[in-house]
Design an enzyme around this catalytic site. Structure first.
Site, mmCIF file in Angstrom:
data_model
loop_
_atom_site.group_PDB
_atom_site.id
_atom_site.type_symbol
_atom_site.label_atom_id
_atom_site.label_comp_id
_atom_site.label_asym_id
_atom_site.label_seq_id
_atom_site.Cartn_x
_atom_site.Cartn_y
_atom_site.Cartn_z
ATOM 1 N N GLY A 37 2.925 -36.646 10.820
ATOM 2 C CA GLY A 37 2.547 -35.645 9.843
ATOM 3 C C GLY A 37 1.761 -36.240 8.694
ATOM 4 O O GLY A 37 0.939 -37.133 8.872
ATOM 5 N N HIS A 38 2.054 -35.767 7.475
ATOM 6 C CA HIS A 38 1.273 -36.143 6.291
ATOM 7 C C HIS A 38 1.701 -37.482 5.699
ATOM 8 O O HIS A 38 0.963 -38.073 4.928
ATOM 9 C CB HIS A 38 1.418 -35.035 5.246
ATOM 10 C CG HIS A 38 0.480 -35.132 4.100
ATOM 11 N ND1 HIS A 38 -0.896 -35.220 4.253
ATOM 12 C CD2 HIS A 38 0.705 -35.142 2.746
ATOM 13 C CE1 HIS A 38 -1.466 -35.288 3.065
ATOM 14 N NE2 HIS A 38 -0.520 -35.243 2.140
ATOM 15 N N TRP A 39 2.902 -37.941 6.051
ATOM 16 C CA TRP A 39 3.446 -39.166 5.461
ATOM 17 C C TRP A 39 3.447 -40.304 6.474
ATOM 18 O O TRP A 39 4.502 -40.780 6.894
ATOM 19 C CB TRP A 39 4.871 -38.925 4.974
ATOM 20 C CG TRP A 39 4.984 -38.107 3.732
ATOM 21 C CD1 TRP A 39 4.016 -37.839 2.821
ATOM 22 C CD2 TRP A 39 6.168 -37.460 3.248
ATOM 23 N NE1 TRP A 39 4.505 -37.067 1.797
ATOM 24 C CE2 TRP A 39 5.824 -36.821 2.039
ATOM 25 C CE3 TRP A 39 7.472 -37.368 3.723
ATOM 26 C CZ2 TRP A 39 6.749 -36.093 1.291
ATOM 27 C CZ3 TRP A 39 8.395 -36.634 2.985
ATOM 28 C CH2 TRP A 39 8.033 -36.017 1.771
#
Length: 287
Positions: free
Chosen positions: A265-267
């Site tokens: 995901g985003h992390w």
């Protein structure tokens, strides 16, 4: 060995009189690397990079991760008075660093890209993950075309009400492996961290009409001038900022390479910490 949060914490005052909290690990005489966090509620240099600081330092680098003004234990700042480029220059001057490698996530990636266009003489390497180019990104082949992404809507909701329930939704949308990362412990910690600074929350929400989290955007026409070695990391499953932003950067920064991580995901620096650390260390050491 990863130091404790308290052991790594440092404080200083910028020439603008803003108080800054930052985290420092590694030999101060080694090559400096500055890690820039994202914009989520409860985000800090430590919460974003606690799993990366020690590994990068142990590879022979001097690593610093500031809480940017408006986040964490640094000074509260209204959106209309915020310029992270100026703050970053002041921070580097305050800690006596003339030239650094910049590693930024999301908002931090935007700050790093903008810094590279404005201060090419002060940056050795540029690393982004989950990069943002701000509102009005000129192409939207794959991402949403009708306003903020699903993830950004969840982020704003958590700013308005940083309850454990909203923080759980935030952590879930930031990661691919929700079962592993959206734990009660993490969501409670993020909720407590955000709630501890109601001034930051209020400034963010009030600043949304003025372009929060950061009102000054990178001049995209200057991005092709970036000449430093650049590594772009993006999660294939990022529901906050689509990987097409990194595709665009890869097409416009000549000396760049893109790593697209599946089931991420985003992390990336949290969800795939070991791989992220290897990528960054190898890139900084060999380019």
């Amino acid at each position: 060995m990863t130091p404790t949060k308290d052991a790594a914490a440092r404080d200083l005052t910028l020439r603008s009189n803003k108080q800054i909290r930052y985290y420092e690990v590694g030999d101060p005489t080694a090559t400096p690397v500055v890690l820039l966090h994202g914009s989520g509620p409860g985000a800090t240099g430590w919460s974003n990079f606690s799993g990366n600081l020690a590994a990068i330092a142990e590879a022979g680098f001097h690593v610093l991760a500031p809480d940017m003004p408006g986040w964490g234990d640094s000074a509260a700042v209204k959106t209309t008075e915020m310029d992270h480029d100026v703050d970053l220059v002041d921070f580097l001057d305050a800690v006596g660093l003339e030239k650094v490698a910049l590693v930024g996530n999301s908002m931090g990636a935007h700050t790093a890209v903008r810094f590279a266009t404005l201060h090419p003489e002060r940056i050795t390497h540029l690393v982004t993950m989950g990069a943002s180019l701000g509102k009005g990104f000129p192409s939207s082949l794959f991402g949403p075309q009708d306003g903020p992404s699903e993830g950004l809507k969840v982020l704003v909701r958590a700013y308005k009400d940083p309850s454990p329930e909203n923080m759980k939704a935030l952590v879930e949308i930031m990661t691919f492996d929700k079962a592993r990362f959206a734990t009660p412990e993490l969501t409670a910690a993020r909720s407590e961290a955000a709630s501890a600074r109601p001034d930051h929350l209020q400034n963010y929400v009030e600043g949304l009409p003025d372009g929060a989290p950061i009102p000054f955007k990178v001049d995209r026409s200057l991005i092709p001038n970036i000449a430093v070695p650049t590594l772009l990391i993006h999660g294939r499953d990022d529901r906050v900022l689509h990987f097409e932003t990194s595709l665009w950067l890869n097409a416009h920064i000549k000396n760049s390479r893109l790593v697209l991580l599946n089931q991420c995901g985003h992390w990336a620096m949290i969800e795939h910490a070991d791989e992220f650390n290897r990528l960054v260390i190898d890139f900084l050491a060999n380019n």
